[in-house]
Design a protein around this motif. Sequence first.
Motif, PDB file in Angstrom:
ATOM      1  N   GLU A  93      15.132  -8.552   4.317  1.00  0.00           N
ATOM      2  CA  GLU A  93      14.986  -7.109   4.522  1.00  0.00           C
ATOM      3  C   GLU A  93      15.141  -6.742   5.998  1.00  0.00           C
ATOM      4  O   GLU A  93      15.849  -5.784   6.346  1.00  0.00           O
ATOM      5  CB  GLU A  93      13.622  -6.654   4.001  1.00  0.00           C
ATOM      6  N   ALA A  97      18.304  -4.682   7.610  1.00  0.00           N
ATOM      7  CA  ALA A  97      18.038  -3.398   8.277  1.00  0.00           C
ATOM      8  C   ALA A  97      18.604  -3.373   9.695  1.00  0.00           C
ATOM      9  O   ALA A  97      18.807  -2.299  10.269  1.00  0.00           O
ATOM     10  CB  ALA A  97      16.532  -3.121   8.311  1.00  0.00           C
ATOM     11  N   ASN A  98      18.851  -4.551  10.275  1.00  0.00           N
ATOM     12  CA  ASN A  98      19.355  -4.632  11.654  1.00  0.00           C
ATOM     13  C   ASN A  98      20.818  -5.083  11.718  1.00  0.00           C
ATOM     14  O   ASN A  98      21.267  -5.554  12.763  1.00  0.00           O
ATOM     15  CB  ASN A  98      18.478  -5.589  12.467  1.00  0.00           C
ATOM     16  N   ARG A 124       7.931  -0.908  14.038  1.00  0.00           N
ATOM     17  CA  ARG A 124       8.125   0.496  13.660  1.00  0.00           C
ATOM     18  C   ARG A 124       7.256   0.776  12.441  1.00  0.00           C
ATOM     19  O   ARG A 124       7.334   0.060  11.436  1.00  0.00           O
ATOM     20  CB  ARG A 124       9.598   0.779  13.341  1.00  0.00           C
ATOM     21  N   GLU A 125       6.458   1.799  12.538  1.00  0.00           N
ATOM     22  CA  GLU A 125       5.531   2.117  11.453  1.00  0.00           C
ATOM     23  C   GLU A 125       6.290   2.570  10.206  1.00  0.00           C
ATOM     24  O   GLU A 125       7.111   3.485  10.259  1.00  0.00           O
ATOM     25  CB  GLU A 125       4.565   3.223  11.894  1.00  0.00           C
ATOM     26  N   GLY A 126       6.012   1.901   9.115  1.00  0.00           N
ATOM     27  CA  GLY A 126       6.621   2.270   7.835  1.00  0.00           C
ATOM     28  C   GLY A 126       8.055   1.829   7.666  1.00  0.00           C
ATOM     29  O   GLY A 126       8.691   2.147   6.661  1.00  0.00           O
ATOM     30  N   GLU A 127       8.604   1.105   8.634  1.00  0.00           N
ATOM     31  CA  GLU A 127       9.995   0.642   8.569  1.00  0.00           C
ATOM     32  C   GLU A 127      10.060  -0.829   8.971  1.00  0.00           C
ATOM     33  O   GLU A 127       9.156  -1.356   9.630  1.00  0.00           O
ATOM     34  CB  GLU A 127      10.884   1.456   9.516  1.00  0.00           C
ATOM     35  N   PRO A 128      11.145  -1.524   8.593  1.00  0.00           N
ATOM     36  CA  PRO A 128      11.309  -2.916   9.037  1.00  0.00           C
ATOM     37  C   PRO A 128      11.367  -3.006  10.557  1.00  0.00           C
ATOM     38  O   PRO A 128      11.756  -2.062  11.242  1.00  0.00           O
ATOM     39  CB  PRO A 128      12.643  -3.334   8.413  1.00  0.00           C
ATOM     40  N   ARG A 130      12.500  -3.616  14.262  1.00  0.00           N
ATOM     41  CA  ARG A 130      13.795  -3.457  14.911  1.00  0.00           C
ATOM     42  C   ARG A 130      14.048  -4.661  15.801  1.00  0.00           C
ATOM     43  O   ARG A 130      13.164  -5.063  16.579  1.00  0.00           O
ATOM     44  CB  ARG A 130      13.818  -2.173  15.741  1.00  0.00           C
ATOM     45  N   ASN A 368       4.368  -9.486  10.443  1.00  0.00           N
ATOM     46  CA  ASN A 368       4.157  -8.884   9.132  1.00  0.00           C
ATOM     47  C   ASN A 368       3.042  -9.587   8.355  1.00  0.00           C
ATOM     48  O   ASN A 368       2.937  -9.441   7.143  1.00  0.00           O
ATOM     49  CB  ASN A 368       5.455  -8.915   8.327  1.00  0.00           C
TER      50      ASN A 368
END
Length: 448
Positions: A93, A97-98, A124-128, A130, A368
């Motif tokens: 994931e 995303a990157n 990043r809050e709420g996102e994968p 960076r 995570n």
Amino acid sequence: MAFMEDIRTRLLNWMFGSLDDAYSERVDYIMDRREYRLGMQKQFIKVRPNQADDNLTMNFVGLIVERSVSMLFGKGVRFEYGEDEAAQELINEVWQANDQNVLLHRLGTFGADGGMCFVKVVPREGEPLRLVGLDPSLMDIVTDPDDWQKVTAYVIQYKTIRDGKEIGKREITELDESGLAWTITQQENSDATGHKWQQVDEPVAWEYEFPPITHWQNLPNVMDAWGMPDITNDVINLQDRINFVSSNISKIIRLYAHPPRWGKGLGNMKDLTMGPDDMIVVGDNGEINQLEPIGDMGASLAFLNVLRQSMMDITRTVDISSLHDKIGALTNFGLRVLYQDALQKLGTKRELYEEGLQELNSRILALNGIEDAPECEVEWINPLPENEQEEAMAVEADLRMGIVSKQTISEKREYNWEDEVERMNGEQLAGDNLGANLLRAFDSTGGL
């Protein structure tokens, strides 16, 4: 060339002389290689106004870097965590995303230019997470004076524009006094600060035992934390010589494609024309001659090819142009022999990049909340083309000898084994149903 010189000057001068000599020298070193990779190279023939420009740039530096990066990441990389589905799903994931392939190619190019790869992990809050590939020309590393392999601080410094004014920004990620935790400090340098670095807000504590920045060498350097680029000074010198020789050959060809003619004993002829379709008639004592090129063009072209091959040999790059008459006869073994030196260089780079990527993935999992995952297996794909017929024969021989399973062969040839088993079972079931229907039809009609 002027564009890159401007970038170099701004990198070195915008902080008003606050950079140390080592950093300034490294920026110059990296920018030299970046210019050459982009084809912004020295010109050896002076061009007067309204005169033809005979300068040629045969950009083998750019070709060598592109081939090196393509061999490393051209067919992609896979990160495997075995049966740990949670770790596997998370890593997939984050990298997806990157833009995994784009980011890896960028890191490979940074490494080829600057000798180092840097990746910063940004939550990043709420996102994968960076993943940011950092330009090595903007980076500095501080190491323990007694152990250059132990990093005590990472420094990112660059310039930006705020309210129409240039502002220097610096981010320092360093070990605190305990040597166990990291802090991040932001600094600015502008007219408002009197051209001095000034801290912005209080340092921020990084809550993990590892820093947010990961680094690794592009090629090994046993004397320093900073690695080696793909392009060294001797390669730059060879590139200059190639451009010098090719430019002079170009000038000779231009001048002698329509060589100047001169006459003797032609009297007072003023309107003599000597175009390619003109018939020239002169008197008994007249002569018309043509200037011949001085030198051996064949030897010059041979020397140019020697320079090209030397450049490929020094950088351990396969010169594909030398294989054009052998392609049809190459076996898989022969191909590996020809690529042996390039593959050994690739193996060295893979070891360094693999260690860096494993550490990066470990930090991604830790950020995570996954800390007990197995070590990531980095799966590299063979960069060489394969002789399909030869490969199929080898696979068939392995199966006959019973030394390999169909599943292993399927995975090696990049099929999804579970999908293929399901499809084969479906095809078998369909075949069984067809056979049963034919038997029923035969019984009901008595074969008529």
